[in-house]
Design an enzyme around this catalytic site. Sequence first.
Site, PDB file in Angstrom:
ATOM      1  N   GLY A  84       1.506 -11.022  16.196  1.00 56.75           N
ATOM      2  CA  GLY A  84       2.124  -9.826  15.902  1.00 56.75           C
ATOM      3  C   GLY A  84       3.104  -9.912  14.913  1.00 56.75           C
ATOM      4  N   ALA A  96     -10.774   0.081  12.894  1.00 56.21           N
ATOM      5  CA  ALA A  96     -11.637  -0.910  13.046  1.00 56.21           C
ATOM      6  C   ALA A  96     -11.100  -2.354  13.114  1.00 56.21           C
ATOM      7  CB  ALA A  96     -12.674  -0.912  11.875  1.00 56.21           C
ATOM      8  N   LYS A 142      -9.074 -10.788   3.954  1.00 56.46           N
ATOM      9  CA  LYS A 142      -9.946 -11.069   5.281  1.00 56.46           C
ATOM     10  C   LYS A 142     -11.482 -10.237   5.422  1.00 56.46           C
ATOM     11  CE  LYS A 142     -10.209  -7.944   8.046  1.00 56.46           C
ATOM     12  NZ  LYS A 142      -9.103  -7.219   8.844  1.00 56.46           N
ATOM     13  N   GLU A 202     -27.657   6.801  15.809  1.00 56.75           N
ATOM     14  CA  GLU A 202     -28.332   8.301  16.175  1.00 56.75           C
ATOM     15  C   GLU A 202     -28.115   8.335  17.875  1.00 56.75           C
ATOM     16  OE1 GLU A 202     -32.707   8.130  16.574  1.00 56.75           O
ATOM     17  OE2 GLU A 202     -32.722   6.139  16.071  1.00 56.75           O
ATOM     18  N   ASP A 208       4.656  -0.301   7.419  1.00 57.29           N
ATOM     19  CA  ASP A 208       4.921  -1.196   8.677  1.00 57.29           C
ATOM     20  C   ASP A 208       6.308  -1.388   9.084  1.00 57.29           C
ATOM     21  OD1 ASP A 208       2.199  -1.391   8.247  1.00 57.29           O
ATOM     22  OD2 ASP A 208       2.281  -3.597   8.131  1.00 57.29           O
ATOM     23  N   CYS A 218      -2.017  -6.068   2.289  1.00 56.71           N
ATOM     24  CA  CYS A 218      -3.346  -5.609   2.464  1.00 56.71           C
ATOM     25  C   CYS A 218      -4.150  -6.300   1.377  1.00 56.71           C
ATOM     26  CB  CYS A 218      -3.288  -4.062   2.344  1.00 56.71           C
ATOM     27  SG  CYS A 218      -5.179  -3.513   2.193  1.00 56.71           S
ATOM     28  N   ALA A 224      15.256  -6.281  -4.807  1.00 60.50           N
ATOM     29  CA  ALA A 224      16.304  -5.484  -5.048  1.00 60.50           C
ATOM     30  C   ALA A 224      16.951  -5.245  -3.563  1.00 60.50           C
ATOM     31  CB  ALA A 224      15.567  -4.270  -5.510  1.00 60.50           C
ATOM     32  N   CYS A 252      -6.057  -7.244   4.774  1.00 61.63           N
ATOM     33  CA  CYS A 252      -7.388  -6.249   4.780  1.00 61.63           C
ATOM     34  C   CYS A 252      -8.442  -6.912   3.808  1.00 61.63           C
ATOM     35  CB  CYS A 252      -7.212  -4.959   4.560  1.00 61.63           C
ATOM     36  SG  CYS A 252      -5.452  -4.399   5.348  1.00 61.63           S
ATOM     37  N   ARG A 296      -5.998  -5.243  24.279  1.00 59.33           N
ATOM     38  CA  ARG A 296      -5.538  -4.742  25.268  1.00 59.33           C
ATOM     39  C   ARG A 296      -5.135  -3.229  25.198  1.00 59.33           C
ATOM     40  NH1 ARG A 296      -0.030  -4.520  26.683  1.00 59.33           N
ATOM     41  NH2 ARG A 296       1.250  -5.388  25.150  1.00 59.33           N
ATOM     42  N   TYR A 348      -5.702  -8.120  17.156  1.00 57.40           N
ATOM     43  CA  TYR A 348      -6.565  -7.766  16.049  1.00 57.40           C
ATOM     44  C   TYR A 348      -6.641  -9.070  15.088  1.00 57.40           C
ATOM     45  CZ  TYR A 348      -6.110  -2.673  15.186  1.00 57.40           C
ATOM     46  OH  TYR A 348      -6.121  -1.423  14.944  1.00 57.40           O
ATOM     47  N   SER A 380       0.902  -1.257  -0.103  1.00 53.50           N
ATOM     48  CA  SER A 380       0.013   0.169  -0.021  1.00 53.50           C
ATOM     49  C   SER A 380       0.884   1.237  -0.043  1.00 53.50           C
ATOM     50  CB  SER A 380      -0.767   0.038   1.267  1.00 53.50           C
ATOM     51  OG  SER A 380      -1.779  -1.271   1.146  1.00 53.50           O
ATOM     52  N   THR A 394      -3.152   0.027   6.502  1.00 52.35           N
ATOM     53  CA  THR A 394      -2.778   0.511   5.182  1.00 52.35           C
ATOM     54  C   THR A 394      -3.350   2.074   5.235  1.00 52.35           C
ATOM     55  OG1 THR A 394      -3.061  -1.480   4.124  1.00 52.35           O
ATOM     56  CG2 THR A 394      -4.290   0.540   3.038  1.00 52.35           C
ATOM     57  N   GLU A 434     -10.179 -11.385  15.040  1.00 50.01           N
ATOM     58  CA  GLU A 434     -10.938 -11.374  13.905  1.00 50.01           C
ATOM     59  C   GLU A 434     -11.110 -12.621  13.259  1.00 50.01           C
ATOM     60  OE1 GLU A 434      -9.061  -8.598  11.143  1.00 50.01           O
ATOM     61  OE2 GLU A 434     -10.134  -7.024  11.903  1.00 50.01           O
ATOM     62  N   HIS A 452     -33.416   8.321  12.373  1.00 45.34           N
ATOM     63  CA  HIS A 452     -34.279   7.371  13.034  1.00 45.34           C
ATOM     64  C   HIS A 452     -35.101   6.263  12.111  1.00 45.34           C
ATOM     65  CE1 HIS A 452     -36.172   5.769  16.450  1.00 45.34           C
ATOM     66  NE2 HIS A 452     -37.313   5.913  15.883  1.00 45.34           N
TER      67      HIS A 452
HETATM   68  P1  NDP Z   1      -1.144  -7.271  17.344  1.00 42.53           P
HETATM   69  O1  NDP Z   1      -0.158  -6.622  17.812  1.00 42.53           O
HETATM   70  O2  NDP Z   1      -2.640  -6.807  17.226  1.00 42.53           O
HETATM   71  O3  NDP Z   1      -1.566  -8.808  18.418  1.00 42.53           O
HETATM   72  C1  NDP Z   1      -0.433  -9.428  18.680  1.00 42.53           C
HETATM   73  C2  NDP Z   1      -0.943 -10.278  19.849  1.00 42.53           C
HETATM   74  O4  NDP Z   1      -0.050 -11.481  19.763  1.00 42.53           O
HETATM   75  C3  NDP Z   1      -0.911  -9.731  21.229  1.00 42.53           C
HETATM   76  O5  NDP Z   1      -2.217 -10.215  21.627  1.00 42.53           O
HETATM   77  C4  NDP Z   1       0.402 -10.196  21.802  1.00 42.53           C
HETATM   78  O6  NDP Z   1       0.055 -10.237  23.164  1.00 42.53           O
HETATM   79  C5  NDP Z   1       0.400 -11.618  21.379  1.00 42.53           C
HETATM   80  N1  NDP Z   1       1.740 -11.993  21.309  1.00 42.53           N
HETATM   81  C6  NDP Z   1       2.919 -11.362  20.966  1.00 42.53           C
HETATM   82  N2  NDP Z   1       4.068 -11.981  21.222  1.00 42.53           N
HETATM   83  C7  NDP Z   1       3.578 -13.087  21.856  1.00 42.53           C
HETATM   84  C8  NDP Z   1       4.439 -14.368  22.195  1.00 42.53           C
HETATM   85  N3  NDP Z   1       5.484 -14.186  21.954  1.00 42.53           N
HETATM   86  N4  NDP Z   1       3.509 -15.211  22.875  1.00 42.53           N
HETATM   87  C9  NDP Z   1       2.330 -15.123  22.693  1.00 42.53           C
HETATM   88  N5  NDP Z   1       1.494 -14.038  22.419  1.00 42.53           N
HETATM   89  C10 NDP Z   1       2.240 -13.125  21.741  1.00 42.53           C
HETATM   90  O7  NDP Z   1      -0.811  -8.154  16.146  1.00 42.53           O
HETATM   91  P2  NDP Z   1      -1.587  -8.977  15.089  1.00 42.53           P
HETATM   92  O8  NDP Z   1      -0.844 -10.040  14.559  1.00 42.53           O
HETATM   93  O9  NDP Z   1      -3.093  -9.530  15.580  1.00 42.53           O
HETATM   94  O10 NDP Z   1      -1.814  -7.981  13.899  1.00 42.53           O
HETATM   95  C11 NDP Z   1      -0.733  -6.992  13.335  1.00 42.53           C
HETATM   96  C12 NDP Z   1      -1.263  -5.807  13.099  1.00 42.53           C
HETATM   97  O11 NDP Z   1      -1.841  -5.833  11.804  1.00 42.53           O
HETATM   98  C13 NDP Z   1      -2.133  -5.199  13.931  1.00 42.53           C
HETATM   99  O12 NDP Z   1      -1.475  -4.662  15.123  1.00 42.53           O
HETATM  100  C14 NDP Z   1      -2.675  -4.162  13.334  1.00 42.53           C
HETATM  101  O13 NDP Z   1      -1.890  -2.918  13.272  1.00 42.53           O
HETATM  102  C15 NDP Z   1      -2.774  -4.832  11.851  1.00 42.53           C
HETATM  103  N6  NDP Z   1      -3.972  -5.354  11.588  1.00 42.53           N
HETATM  104  C16 NDP Z   1      -5.188  -4.591  11.426  1.00 42.53           C
HETATM  105  C17 NDP Z   1      -6.475  -5.031  11.022  1.00 42.53           C
HETATM  106  C18 NDP Z   1      -7.605  -3.929  11.132  1.00 42.53           C
HETATM  107  O14 NDP Z   1      -7.137  -2.703  10.599  1.00 42.53           O
HETATM  108  N7  NDP Z   1      -8.678  -4.472  10.848  1.00 42.53           N
HETATM  109  C19 NDP Z   1      -6.732  -6.485  10.910  1.00 42.53           C
HETATM  110  C20 NDP Z   1      -5.521  -7.284  11.394  1.00 42.53           C
HETATM  111  C21 NDP Z   1      -4.236  -6.783  11.687  1.00 42.53           C
HETATM  112  P3  NDP Z   1       0.726  -9.030  24.245  1.00 42.53           P
HETATM  113  O15 NDP Z   1      -0.443  -7.919  24.011  1.00 42.53           O
HETATM  114  O16 NDP Z   1       0.527  -9.646  25.614  1.00 42.53           O
HETATM  115  O17 NDP Z   1       1.924  -8.675  23.756  1.00 42.53           O
END
Ligand code: NDP
Length: 453
Positions: free
Chosen positions: A258, A337, A48, A438, A299, A40, A111, A45, A201, A174, A12, A307, A178, A433
């Site tokens: 993550g 979202a 998904k 609303e 990213d 994406c 590259a 995105c 969180r 996320y 993106s 994105t 999802e 309404h």
């Molecule tokens: P997130 O950062 O949202 O969540 C990662 C999760 O993995 C957290 O719950 C984290 O726990 C856990 N985690 C990390 N390391 C470990 C580990 N070693 N062992 C166990 N659990 C672990 O990342 P995602 O992978 O879900 O998504 C990546 C990114 O992509 C998002 O942050 C978002 O920016 C983007 N995204 C956006 C979407 C949207 O706009 N709708 C949809 C999907 C992705 P803890 O919190 O305890 O560290």
Amino acid sequence: MDYDLFVIGAGSGGVRAARWASRLGAKVAIAEERFLGGTCVNVGCIPKKLFYYGAHHAHSIEESRGFGWSGDMSFDWRILRNNQAAEVRRLNGIYENLLNSAGVDIHPQRAELTAPKHLHLVDGAEHTAERVLLATGGAPQVPDFPGSERALISDDLFELDELPERLLIIGGGYIAVEFASIFAALGSEVVLSYRGGTLLRHFDADISRCVLAELRRSGVSVRLNCDIERLDPEGHLHRVSFAGGDAETFEQVLCATGRAPRLGAIAAGAGELALTETGKVAVDADFATSIPHLYALGDIIEGPELTPVAIAEAMNFAERAYGGSTEELDYANIPTAVFTQPSVGTAGPTEAEAREMLGEDIDIYRTEFRHLKHTLSGSEERTMMKLIVRRSTDVVLAVHVVGLDAGEIVQGFAAAVRAGVTKSQLDGTIGIHPTAAEELVTLREPLQGATAT
Ligand code: NDP
């Protein structure tokens, strides 16, 4: 110099930077070793959201009975998967056309920088460019426990041959929530295992609470404070050992734990690339890295991995580099979202963040209700809407929604929040309404005392 700008990575951010720079008169090339459109379009995105629509139909079919519909329908995973894949291929073609018609040279290969301004391509070609832009994005990261290499990453879900009967999802962000929601609706038995105590969180506590309740209502077995110790093969299944001694088998295990920046040795030949504490590429307001003439965005740099953020960075980069702009990108109040069922839409700080910034100078307005649709659908799904207002100025700081089409609702309110809308201005807005949204212009009484539950 062969080019004014050479972009590495056609996701993106990279595609937008290439197109916009070209439009502003720069001679531009882009290299991509995997697929046009990046995460994406190909494994994020877009596919998904198509799966999400598929999952939504599962709920709609169930809920339609209360509206008089009857009859059986069945679900064929391969049709959804194949149709999704065909749409992604169509989008790849559109991206190629966009780049071609913008006059950008496409190099479909890896590259690497050999020196500042010097690039080496896998086919042996060498190129020079006044500026090089890294837009290589991120890749899912998998925790290091025995057998973790057997787990799926989110990229794999779009190619599964069968809908898993029993799916374990590890993570609480996320992607974990999802896909837990999507696969549960499509018919998998889903267990979501999160190492912490609060899903999503980083979101407002009311959002986390509602998403947890709705996931459980939809049949997802959510296990909090639950760690995985190892993954072993057991026939065609995976035997998962949880910390504490329990073990269970699953057909598939997904690590949604993550993402990490996709850097490799891409810039190694050009000098020392300074990284941030979290391992991302450090940049200044011009998106310049520590290596002369090398820039980075999307990213691989700090900031939300979204994105629209990468696209905004790309536009800002191109305008500053080639359009004479001196404006810095404003990262405040980025809405987002989460496509669970029901979905989440949010703009502005969480209640905890607002309290930390302003102490008692905030008012919280919150409502929870059953959507009108669900009076006949039979669904017990709840909608939650929340406003955070700065008491002394009446400015609305945040809008948080969990409910049907929350992302669609909050997109509009995000513009109002960004423009500094006051609570009185929301109060003066006539509602539409009957809609759920609303409620956001008819909330009159702030909650008393500590609120987030
Ligand atoms: P997130 O950062 O949202 O969540 C990662 C999760 O993995 C957290 O719950 C984290 O726990 C856990 N985690 C990390 N390391 C470990 C580990 N070693 N062992 C166990 N659990 C672990 O990342 P995602 O992978 O879900 O998504 C990546 C990114 O992509 C998002 O942050 C978002 O920016 C983007 N995204 C956006 C979407 C949207 O706009 N709708 C949809 C999907 C992705 P803890 O919190 O305890 O560290």
